[in-house]
Design a protein around this motif. Structure first.
Motif, mmCIF file in Angstrom:
data_model
loop_
_atom_site.group_PDB
_atom_site.id
_atom_site.type_symbol
_atom_site.label_atom_id
_atom_site.label_comp_id
_atom_site.label_asym_id
_atom_site.label_seq_id
_atom_site.Cartn_x
_atom_site.Cartn_y
_atom_site.Cartn_z
ATOM 1 N N UNK A 31 -62.480 71.032 -70.374
ATOM 2 C CA UNK A 31 -60.710 71.221 -70.210
ATOM 3 C C UNK A 31 -60.290 72.377 -69.773
ATOM 4 N N UNK A 32 -59.236 72.564 -69.126
ATOM 5 C CA UNK A 32 -58.418 73.906 -68.774
ATOM 6 C C UNK A 32 -59.138 74.915 -69.735
ATOM 7 N N UNK A 33 -59.013 75.612 -68.472
ATOM 8 C CA UNK A 33 -59.396 77.081 -69.098
ATOM 9 C C UNK A 33 -58.889 78.168 -68.251
ATOM 10 N N UNK A 34 -58.220 79.187 -69.057
ATOM 11 C CA UNK A 34 -57.996 79.980 -68.670
ATOM 12 C C UNK A 34 -57.813 81.233 -68.903
ATOM 13 N N UNK A 35 -57.919 82.419 -68.335
ATOM 14 C CA UNK A 35 -58.023 84.326 -68.172
ATOM 15 C C UNK A 35 -57.035 84.620 -68.382
ATOM 16 N N UNK A 94 -57.055 74.388 -72.700
ATOM 17 C CA UNK A 94 -56.102 72.834 -72.746
ATOM 18 C C UNK A 94 -56.434 71.745 -72.692
ATOM 19 N N UNK A 95 -56.298 70.615 -73.250
ATOM 20 C CA UNK A 95 -56.643 68.967 -72.700
ATOM 21 C C UNK A 95 -56.686 68.811 -71.237
ATOM 22 N N UNK A 96 -57.966 67.975 -70.565
ATOM 23 C CA UNK A 96 -57.022 68.105 -69.582
ATOM 24 C C UNK A 96 -56.218 67.096 -68.910
ATOM 25 N N UNK A 97 -56.324 67.390 -67.859
ATOM 26 C CA UNK A 97 -54.972 66.824 -67.285
ATOM 27 C C UNK A 97 -53.998 67.049 -66.495
ATOM 28 N N UNK A 98 -54.168 68.655 -67.024
ATOM 29 C CA UNK A 98 -52.750 69.919 -65.888
ATOM 30 C C UNK A 98 -51.835 69.413 -66.303
ATOM 31 N N UNK A 103 -50.186 72.582 -75.870
ATOM 32 C CA UNK A 103 -50.282 73.326 -76.063
ATOM 33 C C UNK A 103 -51.634 74.175 -75.596
ATOM 34 N N UNK A 104 -51.479 75.864 -75.176
ATOM 35 C CA UNK A 104 -53.416 76.123 -74.849
ATOM 36 C C UNK A 104 -53.782 76.628 -76.223
ATOM 37 N N UNK A 105 -55.342 76.935 -76.423
ATOM 38 C CA UNK A 105 -55.575 77.839 -77.562
ATOM 39 C C UNK A 105 -55.922 78.757 -76.997
#
Lengths: 115, 113
Positions: A31-35, A94-98, A103-105
């Motif tokens: 996944x894409x990950x965010x803080x 969010x799902x991979x692929x950028x 949507x973000x979860x």
């Protein structure tokens, strides 16, 4: 189904102490990950963004750092906390692929208070 | 710089009425806009996404519009209920299709019975 876990839910730390907040995602790969940080009454400020293990983009120069030691683990750290680091910290995936059409979860966040 | 703004004042409406929230963006042209709901002490929850070539998107009692001329998105909740009370966040894609979102500061909706 996918789930995201963040801990701890609340944290009170003295100025100058270290910090480690952890986030894990289940049920998805790469996944894409965010803080994010959210100040009271404010929007979400993106702090760090990761598209893969060991790949971290920093959005805002600051006292914090992030690491992604495993595919579904994202850690937010600081060596010495400042008063201005207080806030509500949110992890998201969010799902991979950028792609921006995904949507973000979000996790349920960590309320960090610096004394 | 790219900016997205929502009305920071709380919106108070009576149960059963339609709530309309506004999101304006400046200095860029996002390909997508997203709307999220956030309850106190919780993370935001995704509600709807609308593309720049879509005028309107609906989901149950929710409706989102995207006006690229006005650089604005409207979020409507019809037949509002007290359970709809929350903060609603607008988010957009930035320039470039990177997966990163720019969030507005949110508008708090209070639906009174």
């Amino acid at each position: 189904s996918q789930t995201i876990h963040q801990w701890p839910a609340t944290l009170v730390q003295p100025v100058g102490s270290p910090l480690s907040l952890e986030c894990t995602v289940e049920g998805t790969s790469n996944p894409n990950l965010y803080w994010y940080r959210q100040a009271a009454g404010r929007g979400l400020q993106l702090l760090f963004y990761s598209v893969g293990i060991g790949q971290i983009s920093s959005e805002v120069p600051q006292n914090l750092s992030a690491s992604r030691p495993q595919d579904r683990q994202f850690i937010l750290s600081s060596k010495k906390l400042l008063l201005s680091d207080s806030g509500f910290y949110l992890c998201a995936w969010s799902p991979p692929g950028g792609y921006s059409n995904q949507p973000q979860h979000f996790g349920d966040g960590t309320r960090l208070s610096i004394l | 710089s790219q900016k997205i703004e929502q009305n920071s004042e709380a919106l108070n409406i009576q149960e059963g009425k339609t709530a309309t929230l506004t999101c304006n963006y400046t200095n860029y042209s996002p390909a997508y806009l997203q709307w999220y709901r956030q309850d106190p002490g919780r993370g935001p929850v995704f509600l709807l996404l609308i593309r720049e070539n879509e005028k309107e998107k609906r989901k149950e009692r929710l409706k989102v519009t995207f006006d690229t001329t006005l650089k604005q998105s409207l979020f409507h909740i019809t037949a509002s209920q007290p359970a709809d009370s929350a903060t609603y966040l607008c988010a957009s894609s930035g320039s470039g299709n990177t997966g990163k979102l720019i969030f507005g500061q949110g508008t708090t909706l209070q639906v009174k019975p």
